[in-house]
Write a protein that holds these residues in place. Structure first.
Motif, PDB file in Angstrom:
ATOM      1  N   ARG A 199      59.235  -3.354 106.415  1.00 44.74           N
ATOM      2  CA  ARG A 199      59.431  -2.797 105.073  1.00 44.74           C
ATOM      3  C   ARG A 199      60.676  -1.926 105.079  1.00 44.74           C
ATOM      4  NH1 ARG A 199      55.548  -4.053 101.644  1.00 44.74           N
ATOM      5  NH2 ARG A 199      53.529  -4.720 102.473  1.00 44.74           N
ATOM      6  N   LEU A 200      61.439  -2.016 104.009  1.00 45.92           N
ATOM      7  CA  LEU A 200      62.694  -1.275 103.925  1.00 45.92           C
ATOM      8  C   LEU A 200      62.447   0.226 103.888  1.00 45.92           C
ATOM      9  CD1 LEU A 200      64.860  -3.304 101.381  1.00 45.92           C
ATOM     10  CD2 LEU A 200      65.346  -2.928 103.798  1.00 45.92           C
ATOM     11  N   ALA A 201      63.236   0.963 104.649  1.00 44.13           N
ATOM     12  CA  ALA A 201      63.133   2.420 104.647  1.00 44.13           C
ATOM     13  C   ALA A 201      63.672   3.003 103.351  1.00 44.13           C
ATOM     14  CB  ALA A 201      63.888   3.005 105.832  1.00 44.13           C
ATOM     15  N   TYR A 202      64.686   2.371 102.794  1.00 42.49           N
ATOM     16  CA  TYR A 202      65.178   2.761 101.472  1.00 42.49           C
ATOM     17  C   TYR A 202      65.884   1.564 100.847  1.00 42.49           C
ATOM     18  CZ  TYR A 202      69.271   3.813 104.421  1.00 42.49           C
ATOM     19  OH  TYR A 202      70.281   3.756 105.337  1.00 42.49           O
ATOM     20  N   GLY A 203      66.144   1.672  99.538  1.00 40.35           N
ATOM     21  CA  GLY A 203      66.681   0.549  98.787  1.00 40.35           C
ATOM     22  C   GLY A 203      68.088   0.159  99.203  1.00 40.35           C
TER      23      GLY A 203
ATOM     24  N   GLU B  56      69.756  -8.332  92.877  1.00 39.72           N
ATOM     25  CA  GLU B  56      70.718  -7.233  92.736  1.00 39.72           C
ATOM     26  C   GLU B  56      70.322  -6.011  93.534  1.00 39.72           C
ATOM     27  OE1 GLU B  56      71.570  -6.262  88.725  1.00 39.72           O
ATOM     28  OE2 GLU B  56      72.334  -8.249  88.198  1.00 39.72           O
ATOM     29  N   PHE B  57      68.995  -5.834  93.735  1.00 42.14           N
ATOM     30  CA  PHE B  57      68.553  -4.620  94.416  1.00 42.14           C
ATOM     31  C   PHE B  57      67.206  -4.877  95.076  1.00 42.14           C
ATOM     32  CE2 PHE B  57      66.569  -0.389  94.676  1.00 42.14           C
ATOM     33  CZ  PHE B  57      67.618   0.348  95.230  1.00 42.14           C
ATOM     34  N   MET B  58      67.057  -4.388  96.301  1.00 47.21           N
ATOM     35  CA  MET B  58      65.773  -4.425  96.998  1.00 47.21           C
ATOM     36  C   MET B  58      65.298  -2.989  97.179  1.00 47.21           C
ATOM     37  SD  MET B  58      66.318  -7.493  99.788  1.00 47.21           S
ATOM     38  CE  MET B  58      64.554  -7.806  99.939  1.00 47.21           C
ATOM     39  N   SER B  59      64.074  -2.723  96.771  1.00 49.23           N
ATOM     40  CA  SER B  59      63.578  -1.353  96.684  1.00 49.23           C
ATOM     41  C   SER B  59      62.992  -0.854  97.998  1.00 49.23           C
ATOM     42  CB  SER B  59      62.499  -1.263  95.600  1.00 49.23           C
ATOM     43  OG  SER B  59      62.997  -1.700  94.355  1.00 49.23           O
ATOM     44  N   GLU B  60      62.916   0.465  98.113  1.00 49.38           N
ATOM     45  CA  GLU B  60      62.252   1.095  99.250  1.00 49.38           C
ATOM     46  C   GLU B  60      60.824   0.576  99.361  1.00 49.38           C
ATOM     47  OE1 GLU B  60      62.295   5.341  99.172  1.00 49.38           O
ATOM     48  OE2 GLU B  60      60.506   5.513 100.457  1.00 49.38           O
ATOM     49  N   GLY B  61      60.416   0.241 100.567  1.00 51.67           N
ATOM     50  CA  GLY B  61      59.063  -0.254 100.793  1.00 51.67           C
ATOM     51  C   GLY B  61      58.903  -1.746 100.620  1.00 51.67           C
ATOM     52  N   GLU B  62      59.942  -2.435 100.133  1.00 50.34           N
ATOM     53  CA  GLU B  62      59.854  -3.878  99.923  1.00 50.34           C
ATOM     54  C   GLU B  62      59.823  -4.602 101.266  1.00 50.34           C
ATOM     55  OE1 GLU B  62      62.202  -7.274  97.270  1.00 50.34           O
ATOM     56  OE2 GLU B  62      62.463  -5.122  96.858  1.00 50.34           O
ATOM     57  N   GLU B  63      59.022  -5.659 101.320  1.00 51.82           N
ATOM     58  CA  GLU B  63      58.875  -6.411 102.559  1.00 51.82           C
ATOM     59  C   GLU B  63      60.088  -7.311 102.803  1.00 51.82           C
ATOM     60  OE1 GLU B  63      55.794  -9.650 103.330  1.00 51.82           O
ATOM     61  OE2 GLU B  63      54.829  -7.858 104.181  1.00 51.82           O
TER      62      GLU B  63
END
Length: 639
Positions: free
Chosen positions: A340-344, A395-402
């Motif tokens: 999971r992403l730490a931030y976007g 365009e953007f992947m958010s914090e917490g996204e797998e």
């Protein structure tokens, strides 16, 4: 008459592997040319002798400008600037850039003094010494500052790192032609059996081609060893003993395939038992039960099954880990991880974006920590574990996204994760531990602790309301189950050229029109210190911080590290910068002390004992510009 061997005491695969690993002693080191270093393992930490890049350079073809001169530019209302010079890659700019000036630069060319950004040539038009700008730029756009990729004095590659194209690129960027590496284990390979013939020869009745010699040559090479084949040995004791003796005299490890079962013609168990000590004979696994290992004159000999598939599987499960450990390496998990992403992170607007990431293990889950870097940065690839892909239509992947993390190499979990402010002395100490480091500034480190990504965070943020460092911010951010450990005090001051030719005495001199400043990014403790000093000056002058900042040439010129500040001053791109004494001394510059700051480590309580060992080692020998706390103040705060 030979007796059959009966397998009485079988060991598990794990036990067999552990037995071999106890004999995995280092083989020493040697120096090789970097052109021949691929796949080798570093014997020592690599400390950068220079900054990379060594000067501010343009990442595009265009015009170096003061960003403020382009504000308001558009297709309909272009801004016109005076062309004051040109420089190609490999050259050096003459003169400087002031407000209203433009200086033509090629990709990779040095940035002239005074400029803080580059306008891409696609958004310009030049005629008769006048450059029309059709699009504004922000400070720092399209340029790569000195030391932003690698800073002098930084530990860029750790001991026990396996060298690939990425790490070798780092070595070349540092100007290193030779590198110290761990000696590769020489592995003797013997195939036994009266039925074997080499590939390429006629295959007679009852004969088989020798497969194991060639699969093991490849497997040893993949594990970083140097395979030395000794060919096929018949099941005749005299020939068998001679082959083993020769291999033992010329190599570090010997692999024998065949001759390990309970058949009457098998010799390996009996001969090795006479030459040395058998460590185990028989493993609880199918296929591969007759595997054995012995130690002869301090060297490991492994008897592998004769069947090629069995021999190869046993090699990978117990021999490969042993060969890797001889080289300071460990076998790693699979090459793709779900995290999971730490931030976007942002996409690339119609293009596929690849983000290098540090993979942080948290229990059974993983966090992918994106590493931002300028185009052309090489060090980020050496630090990253892998990369994530942002598709073209995102365009953007958010914090917490797998996300899926595609690893550059097999992943090695770290004992601790250190995220926060960079300190050159502490960095050298952390290099001696299994610690993953990500340097994002003091505030970034505290936020990583709050999000659960970091075990430790380095920070040096002063709070004027409480007249204290770091602890107030831990409280304000609501970070719990941590201790603030007082590491040491660092002397901050103004870094200027030797002899201080501009006669700079304090922060007030930054307002002079003939002085160019080099700054640190927002979120760093050093930037916070500067803004505090400017705020105090603004109050005396009955004005604001913002108004003073606008008067400072170079306030928007930001570099990532203390040594990058010193590099900018040493090379004349700036007259002064704020940093630690250590950086000034590294570059032979003068240092005007401003005061001592408190550099602390905020530590999660469950790793406090490990962190304190690192702290004590860091305090053993402090460089100039550092002072230890009194022991009674080691733990400044707990919650």
């Amino acid at each position: 008459m030979s007796k059959r061997v009966i397998f009485h005491d079988l060991v598990t695969l794990e036990q067999a592997s552990e037995i071999l690993l106890k004999f995995a002693k280092p083989l020493g080191e040697e120096e090789v040319d970097i052109s021949a270093s691929y796949g080798r393992v570093l014997a020592r930490d690599i400390v950068a002798p220079i900054d990379v890049p060594p000067f501010d350079r343009s990442t595009v073809d265009g015009f170096a400008v003061v960003a403020a001169s382009t504000y308001g530019a558009s297709e309909l209302t272009p801004v016109e600037l005076r062309l004051v010079g040109r420089v190609e890659a490999g050259g050096w700019p003459q003169g400087e850039v002031k407000a209203g000036d433009a200086y033509e630069v090629a990709t990779g060319a040095p940035i002239p003094r005074g400029a803080d950004s580059v306008v891409m040539v696609e958004y310009t038009q030049e005629r008769d010494g006048v450059v029309r700008i059709f699009r504004p730029v922000a400070p720092g756009e399209n340029l790569m500052s000195a030391g932003s990729d690698i800073s002098a004095g930084e530990v860029v590659l750790r001991r026990c790192t396996r060298l690939t194209a990425r790490e070798i690129g780092v070595l070349a960027a540092l100007g290193m032609r030779k590198v110290r590496v761990i000696k590769r284990p020489k592995v003797g390979i013997i195939s036994t059996g009266n039925e074997l013939v080499p590939p390429g020869e006629p295959l007679g009745l009852g004969k088989l081609y020798d497969v194991n010699t060639y699969t093991l040559i490849a497997a040893v090479a993949e594990a970083g060893g140097e395979p030395i084949p000794y060919g096929i040995v018949e099941d005749v004791e005299k020939s068998y003993r001679a082959a083993i003796a020769k291999a033992l005299s010329e190599t570090d490890v010997v692999l024998i395939s065949g001759g390990t079962s309970a058949g009457v013609a098998d010799l390996t168990y009996r001969v090795l038992g006479e030459l040395g000590d058998v460590l185990f004979h028989g493993v609880m696994v199918r296929p591969g039960k007759p595997t054995l290992a012995a130690v002869v004159n301090g060297k490991i000999v492994v008897g592998l099954p004769g069947y090629p598939s069995s021999a190869l599987m046993i090699f990978h499960t117990i021999v490969r880990p042993f060969l890797l450990r001889l080289q300071c390496l460990e076998p790693m998990p699979p090459a793709v991880y779900k995290a999971r992403l730490a931030y976007g992170i942002e996409g690339a607007k119609g293009r596929r974006a690849l983000y290098p990431v540090v993979l942080i293990a948290r229990g059974s889950e993983y966090r992918a920590y994106p590493l931002y870097a300028e185009s052309g940065a090489i060090s980020v690839l050496a630090r990253a574990d892998g990369y994530v892909i942002v598709p073209e239509n995102v365009e953007f992947m958010s914090e917490g996204e797998e996300v899926y993390v595609y690893l550059f190499e097999k992943y090695k979990p770290s004992d601790l994760y250190f995220i926060g402010s960079h300190d050159p002395h502490l960095d050298a100490v952390l290099a001696r531990y299994n610690v993953k480091t990500v340097y994002v500034g003091s505030l970034g480190g505290l936020m990583a602790l709050k999000r659960g990504e970091a075990d430790m965070a380095g920070t040096h943020i002063y709070d004027p309301e409480t007249n204290a460092y770091n602890v107030p911010y831990v409280k304000k951010l609501g970070i719990t189950n941590v201790a603030v450990v007082g590491l040491y005090k660092r002397e901050q001051g103004l870094i200027v050229k030797k002899g201080n030719p501009k006669g700079i005495g304090g922060v007030e001199d930054l307002l002079r029109g003939d002085v160019v400043y080099v700054n640190r990014p927002r979120g760093t403790g050093t930037r916070a210190l500067l803004d505090l000093l400017l705020s105090e000056l603004a109050e005396k002058m009955s004005t604001t911080l913002e108004s003073l900042a606008k008067k400072i040439r170079g306030y928007t010129y930001e570099v990532k590290t203390h040594t990058a500040v010193a590099a900018a001053v040493a090379q004349g791109r700036a007259d002064v910068g704020l940093g630690v004494r250590y950086a000034a001394e590294l570059y032979g510059l003068d240092f005007i002390p401003i005061g001592w700051e408190e550099y602390d480590i905020v530590v999660r309580k469950y790793v406090l004992d490990k962190a304190m060992k690192i702290v004590e080692e860091a305090l053993e020998k402090l460089p100039p510009g550092y002072q230890p706390y009194e022991h009674s103040r080691r733990i400044k705060f707990e919650n």
